[in-house]
Design a protein around this motif. Structure first.
Motif, PDB file in Angstrom:
ATOM      1  N   PRO A   1       0.814  -1.215   0.000  1.00 42.10           N
ATOM      2  CA  PRO A   1       0.000   0.000   0.000  1.00 42.10           C
ATOM      3  C   PRO A   1       0.850   1.269   0.000  1.00 42.10           C
ATOM      4  CG  PRO A   1      -0.929  -1.602   1.514  1.00 42.10           C
ATOM      5  CD  PRO A   1       0.385  -2.166   1.046  1.00 42.10           C
ATOM      6  N   VAL A   2       0.461   2.238  -0.819  1.00 38.91           N
ATOM      7  CA  VAL A   2       1.189   3.508  -0.890  1.00 38.91           C
ATOM      8  C   VAL A   2       1.261   4.144   0.492  1.00 38.91           C
ATOM      9  CG1 VAL A   2       1.301   5.754  -2.053  1.00 38.91           C
ATOM     10  CG2 VAL A   2       0.325   3.797  -3.250  1.00 38.91           C
ATOM     11  N   ARG A   3       0.221   3.989   1.248  1.00 37.74           N
ATOM     12  CA  ARG A   3       0.148   4.580   2.587  1.00 37.74           C
ATOM     13  C   ARG A   3       1.234   4.038   3.508  1.00 37.74           C
ATOM     14  NH1 ARG A   3      -5.909   5.556   5.036  1.00 37.74           N
ATOM     15  NH2 ARG A   3      -5.418   7.495   6.134  1.00 37.74           N
ATOM     16  N   GLU A   4       1.690   2.812   3.232  1.00 43.00           N
ATOM     17  CA  GLU A   4       2.768   2.233   4.029  1.00 43.00           C
ATOM     18  C   GLU A   4       4.143   2.642   3.511  1.00 43.00           C
ATOM     19  OE1 GLU A   4       2.303  -1.983   4.134  1.00 43.00           O
ATOM     20  OE2 GLU A   4       0.260  -1.906   4.976  1.00 43.00           O
ATOM     21  N   GLN A   5       4.258   2.768   2.203  1.00 42.48           N
ATOM     22  CA  GLN A   5       5.569   3.043   1.605  1.00 42.48           C
ATOM     23  C   GLN A   5       5.979   4.514   1.662  1.00 42.48           C
ATOM     24  OE1 GLN A   5       6.743   0.850  -2.074  1.00 42.48           O
ATOM     25  NE2 GLN A   5       4.544   0.382  -2.227  1.00 42.48           N
ATOM     26  N   LEU A   6       5.023   5.422   1.450  1.00 39.02           N
ATOM     27  CA  LEU A   6       5.361   6.837   1.284  1.00 39.02           C
ATOM     28  C   LEU A   6       6.031   7.454   2.510  1.00 39.02           C
ATOM     29  CD1 LEU A   6       5.342   9.318  -0.532  1.00 39.02           C
ATOM     30  CD2 LEU A   6       2.993   9.784   0.211  1.00 39.02           C
TER      31      LEU A   6
ATOM     32  N   ASP B   1     -10.091   8.826   3.758  1.00 40.06           N
ATOM     33  CA  ASP B   1     -10.682   8.851   5.096  1.00 40.06           C
ATOM     34  C   ASP B   1     -10.017   9.896   5.993  1.00 40.06           C
ATOM     35  OD1 ASP B   1      -8.211   7.829   5.885  1.00 40.06           O
ATOM     36  OD2 ASP B   1      -8.961   5.797   6.260  1.00 40.06           O
ATOM     37  N   ASN B   2      -9.096  10.688   5.404  1.00 39.86           N
ATOM     38  CA  ASN B   2      -8.293  11.621   6.205  1.00 39.86           C
ATOM     39  C   ASN B   2      -8.358  13.053   5.698  1.00 39.86           C
ATOM     40  OD1 ASN B   2      -6.949  10.912   3.864  1.00 39.86           O
ATOM     41  ND2 ASN B   2      -4.941  10.624   4.806  1.00 39.86           N
ATOM     42  N   LEU B   3      -9.501  13.422   5.115  1.00 42.15           N
ATOM     43  CA  LEU B   3      -9.639  14.783   4.592  1.00 42.15           C
ATOM     44  C   LEU B   3      -9.549  15.847   5.685  1.00 42.15           C
ATOM     45  CD1 LEU B   3     -12.398  14.546   1.817  1.00 42.15           C
ATOM     46  CD2 LEU B   3     -10.002  15.158   1.522  1.00 42.15           C
ATOM     47  N   SER B   4      -9.733  15.445   6.940  1.00 41.22           N
ATOM     48  CA  SER B   4      -9.625  16.424   8.030  1.00 41.22           C
ATOM     49  C   SER B   4      -8.228  17.034   8.103  1.00 41.22           C
ATOM     50  CB  SER B   4      -9.965  15.765   9.376  1.00 41.22           C
ATOM     51  OG  SER B   4      -9.071  14.696   9.646  1.00 41.22           O
ATOM     52  N   ALA B   5      -7.232  16.376   7.474  1.00 41.20           N
ATOM     53  CA  ALA B   5      -5.883  16.950   7.442  1.00 41.20           C
ATOM     54  C   ALA B   5      -5.875  18.296   6.728  1.00 41.20           C
ATOM     55  CB  ALA B   5      -4.921  15.986   6.751  1.00 41.20           C
TER      56      ALA B   5
ATOM     57  N   VAL C   1      -3.411  10.331 -10.114  1.00 39.24           N
ATOM     58  CA  VAL C   1      -4.000   9.023  -9.855  1.00 39.24           C
ATOM     59  C   VAL C   1      -5.246   9.081  -8.978  1.00 39.24           C
ATOM     60  CG1 VAL C   1      -3.571   6.727  -8.878  1.00 39.24           C
ATOM     61  CG2 VAL C   1      -1.758   7.899 -10.144  1.00 39.24           C
ATOM     62  N   GLY C   2      -5.200   9.840  -7.878  1.00 39.82           N
ATOM     63  CA  GLY C   2      -6.316   9.863  -6.938  1.00 39.82           C
ATOM     64  C   GLY C   2      -6.311   8.639  -6.034  1.00 39.82           C
ATOM     65  N   GLY C   3      -7.480   8.354  -5.441  1.00 41.22           N
ATOM     66  CA  GLY C   3      -7.641   7.137  -4.657  1.00 41.22           C
ATOM     67  C   GLY C   3      -6.611   6.974  -3.558  1.00 41.22           C
ATOM     68  N   ASP C   4      -5.935   5.818  -3.562  1.00 42.62           N
ATOM     69  CA  ASP C   4      -4.994   5.497  -2.488  1.00 42.62           C
ATOM     70  C   ASP C   4      -3.796   6.444  -2.462  1.00 42.62           C
ATOM     71  OD1 ASP C   4      -4.039   4.532  -4.928  1.00 42.62           O
ATOM     72  OD2 ASP C   4      -3.183   2.701  -4.076  1.00 42.62           O
ATOM     73  N   HIS C   5      -3.424   7.000  -3.612  1.00 45.90           N
ATOM     74  CA  HIS C   5      -2.300   7.936  -3.639  1.00 45.90           C
ATOM     75  C   HIS C   5      -2.655   9.249  -2.942  1.00 45.90           C
ATOM     76  CE1 HIS C   5      -0.654   5.143  -6.608  1.00 45.90           C
ATOM     77  NE2 HIS C   5       0.479   5.798  -6.562  1.00 45.90           N
ATOM     78  N   LEU C   6      -3.850   9.732  -3.179  1.00 46.85           N
ATOM     79  CA  LEU C   6      -4.300  10.966  -2.522  1.00 46.85           C
ATOM     80  C   LEU C   6      -4.379  10.767  -1.019  1.00 46.85           C
ATOM     81  CD1 LEU C   6      -5.420  13.830  -2.530  1.00 46.85           C
ATOM     82  CD2 LEU C   6      -7.651  12.900  -3.184  1.00 46.85           C
ATOM     83  N   GLU C   7      -4.912   9.632  -0.629  1.00 42.77           N
ATOM     84  CA  GLU C   7      -5.017   9.323   0.802  1.00 42.77           C
ATOM     85  C   GLU C   7      -3.637   9.274   1.456  1.00 42.77           C
ATOM     86  OE1 GLU C   7      -8.390   6.686   2.750  1.00 42.77           O
ATOM     87  OE2 GLU C   7      -6.841   5.435   1.815  1.00 42.77           O
ATOM     88  N   ALA C   8      -2.697   8.612   0.792  1.00 39.45           N
ATOM     89  CA  ALA C   8      -1.340   8.501   1.334  1.00 39.45           C
ATOM     90  C   ALA C   8      -0.668   9.866   1.426  1.00 39.45           C
ATOM     91  CB  ALA C   8      -0.513   7.564   0.456  1.00 39.45           C
ATOM     92  N   ALA C   9      -0.878  10.702   0.413  1.00 35.40           N
ATOM     93  CA  ALA C   9      -0.263  12.028   0.425  1.00 35.40           C
ATOM     94  C   ALA C   9      -0.791  12.871   1.578  1.00 35.40           C
ATOM     95  CB  ALA C   9      -0.503  12.731  -0.911  1.00 35.40           C
ATOM     96  N   LEU C  10      -2.104  12.802   1.812  1.00 36.72           N
ATOM     97  CA  LEU C  10      -2.687  13.584   2.904  1.00 36.72           C
ATOM     98  C   LEU C  10      -2.059  13.225   4.252  1.00 36.72           C
ATOM     99  CD1 LEU C  10      -6.421  13.576   1.779  1.00 36.72           C
ATOM    100  CD2 LEU C  10      -5.028  15.622   2.164  1.00 36.72           C
TER     101      LEU C  10
END
Length: 340
Positions: free
Chosen positions: A209-214, A266-270, A229-238
């Motif tokens: 998962p990008v969220r683990e690697q980034l 799930d982390n737009l509050s950032a 890309v969006g999706g998991d990449h956007l989530e990981a960046a946030l």
């Protein structure tokens, strides 16, 4: 002007609207007899046509920033070629031109539909569809006007081995980024990003998962995220954005062929807690930067500071194959179809 100059045009039409991933059955190839040129018209033999992710959205009958492709009509898109017959004084035979009458080997229209391109020594005409054209301009607009990249900042680019992503990584470095991180979909593309395109680090999003690697590559956080890309990449960046960071949303290829809505981060509050700014953009509203970009890119290119890759597919009859391959990530850099 010879009225017989290549008067037959092979063209690709949208035969039906795809549901999920497009298939060859969604398209048809037709042969069109072109009429004699009217006063003010030119006929162009396309040398290269462009296939791009945004075209997938135009295959849906939905309201967007650009009208959908019409069924049973020839599709359009970026193309570059040479005038082979002309009844327009300012575009004589032999002129290299850029235009939006792609998905065909011969194009004919009013001269105003074509823009003469300045040929650069050592650069194939196809680069005017990529790093020297709208692809590169898209990267430049996203980094400068949308994200306001400042010298010394850390940049993360998703889909970094694609046409826009590979341009964005290099332009970010030339604009003074301190650290440039990218994502790609294979070990070979990750290696290319760090060895050829000057990225400091890159991850293969298929490894874990990008969220683990980034976080491991962005120990000091990210100031600018350029998202294709969006999706998991956007989530990981946030997760890793620094306070005051900016997110420029250029594309969302992760969801283009989805048959169900793609879950949002799930982390737009950032955005609130870290005072982030997230802005989506399309190129249409930013063509006022085209001359500025052309001047800077021409200088960078002439100085040998720009690397590029192209994936070239031969023949107008393989345009659909090229498009489907590009959507599946089979390209490195810009995917073009050589029609001449």
């Amino acid at each position: 002007m010879s009225s017989t100059a290549s008067s037959t045009s092979t063209q690709i039409q949208l035969a039906s609207r795809p549901v999920g991933w497009p298939t060859p059955e969604n398209f048809r190839t037709v042969t069109v007899e072109l009429p004699d040129l009217a006063e003010g018209e030119v006929r162009v033999a396309n040398e290269f046509i462009s296939v791009d992710p945004y075209m997938r959205g135009r295959m849906n009958d939905v309201k967007s920033y650009i009208p959908p492709f019409a069924l049973d009509e020839t599709m359009t898109g970026g193309a570059v070629g040479r005038v082979i017959a002309s009844r327009a004084e300012d575009l004589p035979v032999g002129t290299a031109v850029l235009h939006q009458l792609g998905w065909r080997d011969i194009a004919q229209a009013e001269a105003s539909a074509f823009r003469q391109v300045t040929e650069i020594h050592g650069a194939p005409l196809s680069l005017h569809l990529g790093i020297l054209g709208m692809t590169g301009l898209t990267a430049y607009v996203g980094l400068t006007r949308i994200a306001g990249l400042r010298s010394g900042e850390t940049v993360f680019i998703s889909g970094a081995a694609g046409a826009v992503g590979s341009a964005a990584g290099q332009i970010a470095r030339l604009l003074g980024a301190e650290r440039v991180i990218g994502s790609a979909g294979s070990a070979e593309k990750v290696e290319l990003l760090t060895s050829k395109y000057g990225f400091d680090a890159a991850l293969n999003y298929k490894d874990a998962p990008v969220r683990e690697q980034l976080p491991e590559l962005a120990l000091d956080g990210v100031d600018v995220f350029f998202d294709n890309v969006g999706g998991d990449h956007l989530e990981a960046a946030l997760d890793v954005m620094n306070t005051g960071g900016r997110l420029a949303l250029c594309g969302a290829i992760a969801s283009y062929n989805a048959e169900e809505p793609t879950p949002g981060p799930d982390n737009l509050s950032a955005l609130i807690t870290r005072s982030l700014r997230m802005e989506g953009f399309t190129l249409g509203g930013h063509f006022d930067l085209a001359d500025e970009y052309a001047q800077r890119m021409t200088e960078w290119f002439a100085a040998g500071e720009i690397a590029y890759d192209e994936t070239v597919v031969g023949g107008i009859d393989h345009a659909v194959d090229a498009f489907l391959g590009m959507m599946q990530g089979q390209n490195t850099g810009k995917m073009v179809v050589r029609t001449a």
